[in-house]
Each structure stands twice: as C-alpha cells, then as structure tokens.
Design an enzyme around this catalytic site. Structure first.
Site, PDB file in Angstrom:
ATOM      1  N   GLU A 102     -54.504  28.977 -24.010  1.00 50.24           N
ATOM      2  CA  GLU A 102     -53.182  28.131 -24.790  1.00 50.24           C
ATOM      3  C   GLU A 102     -51.526  28.321 -25.276  1.00 50.24           C
ATOM      4  O   GLU A 102     -51.159  28.290 -25.273  1.00 50.24           O
ATOM      5  CB  GLU A 102     -53.229  26.758 -25.609  1.00 50.24           C
ATOM      6  CG  GLU A 102     -53.663  27.443 -27.210  1.00 50.24           C
ATOM      7  CD  GLU A 102     -55.070  26.825 -27.807  1.00 50.24           C
ATOM      8  OE1 GLU A 102     -54.779  25.278 -27.646  1.00 50.24           O
ATOM      9  OE2 GLU A 102     -55.536  26.981 -28.619  1.00 50.24           O
ATOM     10  N   ASP A 141     -50.908  21.671 -25.477  1.00 54.81           N
ATOM     11  CA  ASP A 141     -51.146  23.048 -26.179  1.00 54.81           C
ATOM     12  C   ASP A 141     -49.581  23.844 -25.275  1.00 54.81           C
ATOM     13  O   ASP A 141     -48.760  25.406 -25.520  1.00 54.81           O
ATOM     14  CB  ASP A 141     -51.333  24.254 -27.388  1.00 54.81           C
ATOM     15  CG  ASP A 141     -51.205  23.528 -28.741  1.00 54.81           C
ATOM     16  OD1 ASP A 141     -50.112  22.751 -28.980  1.00 54.81           O
ATOM     17  OD2 ASP A 141     -51.967  23.922 -28.865  1.00 54.81           O
ATOM     18  N   HIS A 167     -54.080  13.151 -38.760  1.00 52.15           N
ATOM     19  CA  HIS A 167     -55.213  12.117 -39.091  1.00 52.15           C
ATOM     20  C   HIS A 167     -55.547  10.875 -38.780  1.00 52.15           C
ATOM     21  O   HIS A 167     -56.391  10.298 -37.865  1.00 52.15           O
ATOM     22  CB  HIS A 167     -55.942  12.283 -40.851  1.00 52.15           C
ATOM     23  CG  HIS A 167     -56.689  11.822 -40.883  1.00 52.15           C
ATOM     24  ND1 HIS A 167     -57.600  11.810 -41.700  1.00 52.15           N
ATOM     25  CD2 HIS A 167     -58.463  11.533 -39.788  1.00 52.15           C
ATOM     26  CE1 HIS A 167     -58.509  11.505 -42.194  1.00 52.15           C
ATOM     27  NE2 HIS A 167     -58.681  11.571 -40.828  1.00 52.15           N
ATOM     28  N   CYS A 180     -58.956  20.820 -21.084  1.00 51.15           N
ATOM     29  CA  CYS A 180     -58.863  19.747 -21.673  1.00 51.15           C
ATOM     30  C   CYS A 180     -57.846  19.570 -22.310  1.00 51.15           C
ATOM     31  O   CYS A 180     -56.563  20.557 -22.844  1.00 51.15           O
ATOM     32  CB  CYS A 180     -59.802  19.879 -23.347  1.00 51.15           C
ATOM     33  SG  CYS A 180     -59.400  21.306 -23.757  1.00 51.15           S
TER      34      CYS A 180
END
Length: 769
Positions: A606, A630, A365, A677
């Site tokens: 991914e 990933d 976060h 992305c």
C-alpha cells in the site's frame, strides 16, 4: 489593512443570513477603500445570471432586480475570465453594459474581482469611482482580491444556508440543494433530518422557534440563577487566595449576568422573536463576542473569552434542565457535527435509515458501524450549515458521498427507483450464493470479504463469501477505552475464525495511526498519513504486537485457517523483524501445549516503495495483498477522506492501474499468490480489470460481492484481458472509467452501473467543499 480585513471577516462571520453578510461587505469595503461605490453581484445557479445583491453608492431599488447574463457586461467578463479587471474609463470598454435603474452612469473608474470558492465562481465584487482620472492602484486591487478570497467561504456557507431554508437568490423556492462529502457506507436513504449536537457547545445549537415562550423564559432565568450561584460559590471559596484585583473579575462576571446585561437581551429575543432559549442565548453571546473581538484594546478583546465561557455555563444548565426527548420519526436521517456510536444507539430500532456527519472519514468507527448495519452514510461535509437540516427531507447518497436537502419530486423519484433496483437486484442474485466464481472459459477467482465486526460476518456468509481477505483487528481496539487483553482479543478473533472455518481468515495486525486513532493512545502529528502508523507502531511497541499475535494463534487452535497480514510495509527489514517476533510467539504458544500450525504470513502493498520491492518482499512471505485504497492515496498524493480534494482521488488513474499490473506480474514471477482488498475490488468493472491482471482473490465489502460474482461468471477471461489492454493505452481516469462502463453496458450489465442523473435537473446549490 490587515486590521480592517480582520474586523470585516469577524463581522461577516457573525451575520445571521446571506443578505446581512453582503450588506456588511459592501458597507465596510466602501469605507475601507474610500470609494464611492461597492457592490456585490452573485451568480444564481438556477438561472446562470449575475444578480445585484447588495450595494453602497448605486440606487438601492436596483438590488435584486438588475441581472446580467453569464458573460454579459464587465461583471460577466470578470466572472468568465476569473481574474480582476481594473479600468480608468469603464464606459469606453466594449463590454460595458449600462443599467439606468442603478444610476451608475456617474461613475467611470471600475475595479471588479471574482468571488471564487473551490473553483466555483460565486459572484463578482465591484468598486467604482466618479473620477475617470482615478485608477485603483495595485495595493487597492490586492486588498479587494484578499477580501474576496477571505469571504468566499462565508458567502458560500450563507448561500447554502438560505437555500436549505427554501429560498434561492431570486427569492424563489430552492430545491435539490446538494452537499458533497465522503462516502461512509454505500446505499441510498430518503428520510427526515434529525440534528443531534454535543452538550454545552454554543456553535452546535440549532436555531428554532418555540411555541412555549413562557416556559423558555422560566428555564433561562433558572439557568442564569444557577450560574450566578456557581460563580458566587467559587468567589467565596477562593477569596483568601486571590488579590483584590483578581477577585474583582468575579464581580465583573456577576454584573454581566445582571438583568440589564446579557440576560436582558436573551429575554427580549425569546419574547420578541419567538426563539427557544438555547438559540436566543447563542445569538446574543455571538453578538457580544463579535463586539469585543473587534475592539482595538487588547484587554477588552480578551473579554470575548469570558463572554463565551458564561454562555457555555448557562447553556450547560439549560441543557441539564431540558427534559424534552428527541423525536426520531420513521425514516430518521441522523445528522451531527460528529456522530458517535452512542448517538446511533439512541435511535429506536427500525427508524434509522441514513447518517450524515460533518466530521469523520470512511475509516472512522461510526462509518465501520454504518457499513456493518447497512445504513447509507455520508461524512466529511465541510462547511455545511448542519443546524439548518433539522426536520428537512433529505436524500443520502452513500455511493457518491452526497446529500440533497428539500428534493424535488423528480429527484426523489430518481432515488426511489435506485432503492427499488438495488433491492430487486440483490433478490435476483441470491441464487448465486453457493456457486463458485468461475469465468465462462474456466478461470477461477476467489471472492473474499473485508470485516471488522461480527455483524459483517453474518452478512458475508449470506452473500456467499469464500473467506475473509481482510479482518480489521483495530476494531476491537476502537470500541474499548483501553487496550483489550489477550483473552478479550482471543474471543474476538475466534468468532471470526470459527464462522468461516475451514476457509481462510486473513487478520491484519493492528493498523492505527493516520485517521484511525485510539482515545487512550493519542497520536498527534502534523502529517499522520506519512507518520507513525501500521507496522511502525507495532514494531516500536512489541508488547502490543506480541500480545496480539499470541491471541491470534491461540484463537486458531482447532481451525488452523488463520493468515496474518502486516500493514504499511515500506522495506524488507520491517518484514524480517515482524517474522522474527511471530515465530517467537509461535514456539512459545506451542510450548504452552496449544496444537496449532504456523499460519501463513503476508504483507500489504500500500506504499509506493513496496511496489518496487514486490519480488524481495514476496521471497520472505507466503502471500501478498494490495491495499488499493491507501496505495491510490499515496500514489496520487490525495487524502481520500478529504472532501476538498476528493475529485482528484480516482481508482482508475492510469498510474494506479500500471502499478497494479506490475505488482501482480512481479508476485507471480516468484510464485507467490496476490490478492487485493479495497474499493476497486468491489466495483464490477474494477473487478474485471483486476481479474485480467492476474489477481488470485478479490476482497470487498459483503454488499458488493453478489454483483461482482455475477459479472465475472458471465464473461471470459479473454474478454476481460482485451478490455484491460485497451484501457492501459488511455491517459485519463475519467475516460478509462467511461470505457469500462461502456464495455459493461455492451455486455448486458447496465443494471450494475449507477444510473446517470443527466435526466434530472442539476442541483441548484452546492456546499463549500
């Protein structure tokens, strides 16, 4: 031997500095192996020479004075070969090097083992014996290798701690002390370290001097008195429920808090050493704990827990009574074992320039907040002596995931130029904001952004983004202490959809698990990245998934620019089950009277399994989007947030590029668009390769968008296709990256590449990674 090894490690762990650590090692190893000599030679990174740093058996006056070149003598041979060398008659060996000042001519048997920490040779541990007939046996050799391996990390940590304090191994001033971690947010910051630490954590307390010892003594004595009263109250409350022998434990606690016990030693350190109360308490408690843990008696060893508990209780009262405010200077670099959003909020507006967190990852976060705020951040700094960074001048390199303490004028100037160049570059690229991203031969590529917070949106619009390629819906879940309601989610989603309307906004359904955990929905797994995460959780908890999709659909009313993306797809059945639930919610929302269109639905590629099912997946959805971060991680079996293996993670790896080519080809073969992305899309060179592969849209952080647009608008697709063809013939990720960088330099884009530090002296120290 195991017992001896454990006691050595515990004692060395408690040493206050590098020299004390080394003195303990040579003394304890000499006794344990019953040998006449034990010495430690450390490799000084500045001079590239082995220096005799500690010894038992050789002349003490030689410590710090005797040194050998990198490949000189038997010590240099052990270091260069990176393996043990065991000799019965060392003087007869052709590499033997004699130093009269050591007095080692008396000793003939020699056993040396390298001290290696994460591929870096720190030094050599040597034992010697007078008798030529004594050959150190296999068991002794194995023991010394084990000691070396166990203590390498401690030595590296102590070495770095000393370097931060300003001293090299030779006693000279240490500069440009570097530590490697994980990039959290891009950019460069130069400022002053401010260490913040969690409450009642002894290990996190920084050691610093005080200019008011009487005030520290008064605060400490008041804290001890408060703990004594607490224990007395608990003892009285439980007196009728405990047996006499159990009740006696409280008396033991109270005796430990007597003036002649633990508190007396803390008072002495405050008075004699000038330490502040919390630092003195930490030192004494750790000394007591080490003393008890080394005892053979099991009962007595367990008392170490009691000592630590008492220490935490006293520390808690000390911190409660500590009214001093943390001073946040201009150019604050906030440093902590684990940064929290609350810690960021404590820094006055405009003073925070950089963040350093020992724990955490690029997806935590705080990292997401840092990127939204544009604050350069480095995370995952393993084994860094964090408390030593308080008040130090620091450079935070958020591009490379590296920090420097006590930088030299030359290194500081180098990074100041990077900051100026970045600012100048973005000012020059502002004119491109509203222009389309089209190559010189007319090929159009959409440039999208990855967002998670509303602040991301503001920055994205100012940089000319054409839509959102990835909205991380887990962010609203992470900033709550419970699952957000449908109404709360709807507000978050509508802000994003409205800001970019009529351009598309691709919302990824909840992607928790792995390294993204919710405090109110803990997931404890031995291997979280291969565990319960992404779509797997959503399908196992349809009550969460259905509420989220319902909130998305209702939020899209009037805009109809919503796209839904499913993460962590590994087989076709997951897509079919998800589509069934999405269609069900769509019809329910329509029946409630909402005027909405069915959104386009896509899947993320991914997982390696999905790479080989692109056609089958594409036939069931409207678009595909590759999560390159990933995908790279899973293809290379490298945790991208683990600094210990970070050097193995490379987006330009040939296997990654081959997989990306295949995905684009297979998607287009069934007529479906494909976007990407991830970090590769935001790299100018990577963006060129992806455009040449045929990706229809690139999604990236807003800060990367102007550079990528400038490069793509300045070249032809044919030029990029030739570059791609050339690099696909190469077999090394580093060679591929160099080839791409060379091509960009040749095309006039040298200013978009990170400058090399080859002209700057190599940093003198590197942390344990």
């Amino acid at each position: 031997m195991l017992g001896i090894l454990r006691s050595i490690v515990q004692e060395v762990n408690g040493a206050r500095d590098l020299q004390e650590s080394l003195d303990i090692i040579v003394s304890r190893v000499q006794a344990a192996m019953n040998t006449e000599v034990c010495s430690v030679y450390l490799l000084d990174p500045a001079s590239n020479r082995y220096i005799l740093m500690a010894t038992e058996g050789l002349h003490k006056k030689a410590v710090g004075k005797v040194s050998l070149a990198h490949s000189e003598g038997l010590v240099g041979l052990v270091g260069s070969r990176e393996e043990p060398i065991n000799l019965e008659d060392a003087p007869s060996h052709p590499r033997y090097r004699y130093f009269p000042e050591t007095g080692e001519e008396r000793f003939r048997s020699f056993l040396g083992v390298p001290i290696i920490h994460h591929r870096r040779v720190l030094g050599v541990l040597v034992v010697q014996q007078r008798e030529a007939s004594r050959n150190f046996d296999e068991g002794e050799e194995a023991f010394l290798v084990t000691v070396s391996a166990q203590l390498a990390g401690v030595i590296a940590h102590s070495e770095a701690t000393g370097a931060i304090s300003g001293l090299s191994l030779t006693g000279e001033e240490a500069r440009d002390v570097s530590f490697n971690g994980v990039p959290g947010a891009p950019g460069v910051a130069i400022g002053r370290g401010v260490v913040v630490y969690p409450p009642a954590d002894l290990d996190a307390v920084p050691e610093k001097a005080t200019d008011n010892p009487e005030g520290e003594l008064a605060a400490f004595q008041e804290a001890v008195k408060a703990v004594q009263e607490d224990i007395q109250k608990v003892s009285e409350r439980l007196s009728d429920k405990l047996r006499p022998e159990e009740q006696a434990l409280f008396d033991v606690y109270l005796r430990m808090l007597g003036d002649n016990a633990l508190p007396g030693e803390v008072v002495n350190r405050i008075r004699n050493d000038g330490l502040w109360a919390q630092g003195a308490l930490k030192q004494v408690v750790n000394q007591y704990v080490r003393h008890f843990e080394m005892m053979d008696d099991h009962y007595l060893r367990e008392r170490a827990v009691d000592i630590r508990d008492l220490g935490r209780r006293i520390l808690s009262h000390l911190q409660e009574g500590d009214t001093r405010q943390v001073d946040y200077p201009e150019g604050t670099v906030l440093v902590s074992e684990e940064l929290t959003p609350a810690m960021l909020g404590e820094v006055p507006r405009g003073r925070l320039v950089g963040l350093v967190s020992v724990r955490g990852s690029s997806n935590s976060h705080v990292a997401i907040l840092a990127r939204a705020m544009g604050v350069p951040t480095v995370m995952g700094l393993v084994d860094i002596p964090v408390n030593q960074l308080d008040g130090k001048e620091l450079i935070v390199d958020g591009f490379e995931g590296q920090i420097f303490a006590s930088p030299s004028a030359e290194l500081r100037h180098f990074y100041e130029e990077i900051c100026e160049e970045e600012d100048e570059l973005f000012r020059g690229l502002e004119a491109l904001r509203d222009k389309p991203c089209i190559t010189t031969d007319g090929h159009r590529v959409s440039l999208l952004v990855n967002t998670g917070l509303m602040t991301d949106v503001v920055r994205s619009l100012s940089h000319g983004a054409e839509g959102i390629g990835l909205y991380r819906t887990e962010v609203p879940f992470m900033i709550k202490e419970r699952f957000p309601s449908e109404h709360e989610q709807r507000q978050y989603y509508r802000e994003q959809l409205e800001a970019f309307a009529p351009n598309p906004v691709t919302m990824r359904t909840l992607d928790i698990g792995g390294d993204k955990a919710l405090s109110y929905f803990p997931i404890n797994e031995e291997n979280p990245f291969l565990g319960w995460r992404g779509i797997r959780i959503s399908l196992d908890h349809p009550e969460i998934f259905l509420v989220q999709v319902r909130a998305m659909l209702k939020a899209s009313e009037g805009f109809n620019n919503l796209q839904i993306m499913l993460p962590m797809i590994s087989n076709v059945s997951e897509v079919e089950e998800s589509l069934h639930l999405i269609y069900r919610v769509y019809h329910e929302v329509r029946e409630e009277g909402y005027q909405i269109h069915m959104p386009r639905v896509g899947v993320m590629i991914e997982v390696p399994a999905a790479v080989y099912q692109v056609r089958e997946l594409a036939e069931r959805v409207d678009f595909l989007s590759v999560g390159s971060n990933d995908l790279t991680q899973y293809l290379l079996a490298v945790d991208r947030n683990n600094p210990r293996v970070a050097q193995l993670y490379h987006s330009y790896h040939p296997a990654v590029l081959q997989a990306l080519v295949r995905i684009a080809q297979d998607a287009h073969s069934v007529g479906k668009p494909v976007t990407i992305c991830g970090e590769l899309a935001g790299d100018p060179g990577g963006a060129l390769l992806l455009m040449a592969m045929g990706y229809d849209a690139l999604s990236m952080n807003a800060a990367s968008l102007p550079k990528v647009k400038s490069v793509i608008r300045s070249i032809s697709r044919e030029w990029a296709a030739q570059l791609l063809e050339d690099v696909l013939l190469l077999d090394s990720p580093h060679v591929i990256k160099s080839c791409v960088d060379l091509a960009l330099r040749g095309a006039g884009f040298a200013r978009y590449l990170r400058p090399s530090r080859s002209s700057v002296p190599v940093p003198t120290y590197e942390s344990a990674r």
